[in-house]
Design an enzyme around this catalytic site. Structure first.
Site, PDB file in Angstrom:
ATOM      1  N   HIS A  11     103.279   5.616 -65.047  1.00 33.95           N
ATOM      2  CA  HIS A  11     101.948   6.130 -65.444  1.00 33.95           C
ATOM      3  C   HIS A  11     101.611   7.077 -64.274  1.00 33.95           C
ATOM      4  O   HIS A  11     102.121   7.191 -63.320  1.00 33.95           O
ATOM      5  CB  HIS A  11     100.976   4.918 -65.385  1.00 33.95           C
TER       6      HIS A  11
ATOM      7  N   CYS B  99     101.879  10.954 -67.138  1.00 36.80           N
ATOM      8  CA  CYS B  99     100.988  11.945 -67.339  1.00 36.80           C
ATOM      9  C   CYS B  99     100.201  12.939 -66.182  1.00 36.80           C
ATOM     10  O   CYS B  99     100.317  12.424 -65.051  1.00 36.80           O
ATOM     11  CB  CYS B  99      99.700  11.059 -67.996  1.00 36.80           C
TER      12      CYS B  99
END
Length: 451
Positions: free
Chosen positions: A273, A323
């Protein structure tokens, strides 16, 4: 540097390489902040003679921004090399007034045949160069290669390649340029070692409950793809899974402290992430399984000249599947794409987490002066800073899946930057929500993988 300045440098390169007193230039280049100490050390270490250093300096100068040429001219004046300074300044002023002044000469091919040929026979030979002339001697064509008669061009004589070759907009001249660059140490990194280097893959799939981060389903597929791909590219691959932020830094530090002197390259792949992060050079951060972020900037700087001296002057590549933020890009309307690309996928999910200011910024460097200028570094991001990066829970992330496919098809004949352009183009047409990979490229030369 704009194209006119590039053409001027290339036109004057022979004289500059022959006359440039590079030893007198280093301090001036530093004082005017045209080159950094690391870049100068790389030129001195990687180039032996004065001529070699001058040649590399001129090549690197093209990458130093729009004011590089006028600043370089000032450096020449500062060091008493007025003749060269005057040559460049005068030529540059003339080029601004008459752009045609520095364009290559309009050369035309000249066909030479045996001396015994009569004029009318020579004309026949020019019309049909494939027909041997008297004495079984074929005519020879001199002139720019792109102007040769089609039947004599070397690409026509080559055997058909066993793997796909995309001629692109540049035609076969682009392929020839790639071939020439591969064998030229001034234009391309030398990747002859076997193994080529180390590749560390950090694959964070499961996160602690307190972090609030979801399990990254599909990431193991990405990991397997990258492990196999870089093994085929002659790297020694090591995989570490579900590391905390501290463990990530420790693993990267251990890799940087290894002796890479017999190797040619180093690769780091991070699957996790991610979020936005305060930065000076490289945006973004990736999360450890404990929910604490590590900035991409810190990751890259672990491999600087101080922390990893045996990789000095060698390419260091970072591939980040995470991301860059929380924004979802819905794109803008263009000519219709395939139904497959336009259909939303219920199995796709983002690798996004909120950007937090405050305690999580402790990973940032303390001062600008402590940051080494990036050299021989490329950081490839799965998405544009600020936007989510999409991952299919069954087939893996768009970025890694495409990266693996493009490398499989084209790594044998294209340089890394061209490969990444193909990846960006392929990913950009996927899905209802859009994503486009990008990179921060501080490589000094082209990079062709060993295949």
């Amino acid at each position: 540097m704009d194209e006119a300045d590039r053409r001027l440098l290339r036109r004057c390169r022979v004289r500059l390489v022959g006359e440039l007193q590079v030893a007198a230039l280093w301090d001036a280049l530093l004082n005017r902040e045209l080159f950094t100490p690391d870049m100068i050390e790389d030129i001195q270490a990687g180039s032996g003679s004065r001529r070699d250093q001058a040649r590399q300096l001129i090549l690197d100068l093209e990458t130093r921004g729009s004011q590089a040429l006028p600043l370089f001219i000032s450096c020449l004046e500062d060091t008493g090399q007025d003749t060269l300074a005057s040559l460049l300044r005068t030529s540059r002023q003339a080029a601004k007034q008459d752009p045609e002044a520095i364009r290559p000469l309009d050369l035309k091919p000249v066909v030479l045949g045996p001396a015994s040929l009569k004029p009318e026979e020579l004309r026949v030979a020019k019309q049909d160069p494939s027909q041997p002339s008297q004495g079984k001697l074929a005519p020879v064509v001199l002139g720019p290669e792109e102007l040769w008669p089609a039947k004599l061009r070397p690409e026509v004589l080559r055997p058909e390649a066993p793997r796909p070759v995309d001629v692109g907009s540049g035609g076969f001249s682009e392929i020839r340029a790639q071939d020439r660059a591969k064998g030229n140490a001034d234009l391309a990194y030398v990747l002859n070692a076997d193994p080529c280097g180390h590749c560390l893959i950090i694959n964070n799939v499961n996160f602690c409950h307190e972090s609030g981060l979801n399990t990254r389903r599909g990431s193991n597929i990405d990991c397997e793809r990258m492990q196999q791909r870089f093994h085929l590219l002659h790297f020694v691959v090591e995989v570490k899974c579900n590391l905390t932020a501290k463990q990530m830094v420790q693993a990267l530090g251990e890799l940087a402290r290894r002796d890479h002197s017999a190797l040619d390259c180093c690769v780091v792949v991070i699957l996790s992430h991610g979020c936005q992060a305060s930065h000076l050079q490289f945006p973004g951060a990736v999360y450890g399984m404990d929910g604490y972020p590590v900035s991409v900037e810190k990751i890259v700087n672990i491999f600087n000249g101080t922390g990893c001296p045996s990789l000095g002057g060698k390419p260091k590549l970072f591939f980040i599947q995470a991301c860059g933020g929380e924004q979802k890009d819905q794109g803008f309307e263009v000519a219709s794409t395939s139904l497959e690309d336009r259909t939303p996928d219920s199995d796709s999910e983002p690798d996004a987490t909120p950007f937090q200011e405050g305690p999580v910024t402790v990973d940032q460097p303390d001062a600008v002066s402590s940051l080494p200028t990036p050299s021989d570094i490329l950081v490839s991001y799965s998405t544009f800073p600020g936007f989510v990066s999409w991952r299919d829970t069954k087939s893996g992330s768009w970025y890694i899946e495409t990266l693996d496919s493009i490398f499989e098809q084209w790594a044998h004949c294209e340089d890394l930057q061209t490969l990444l352009l193909r990846v960006a183009n392929a990913v950009s047409v996927k899905g209802i929500y859009k994503q486009i990979p990008g990179c921060f490229n501080f490589l000094r030369k082209k990079l062709f993988f060993k295949t």
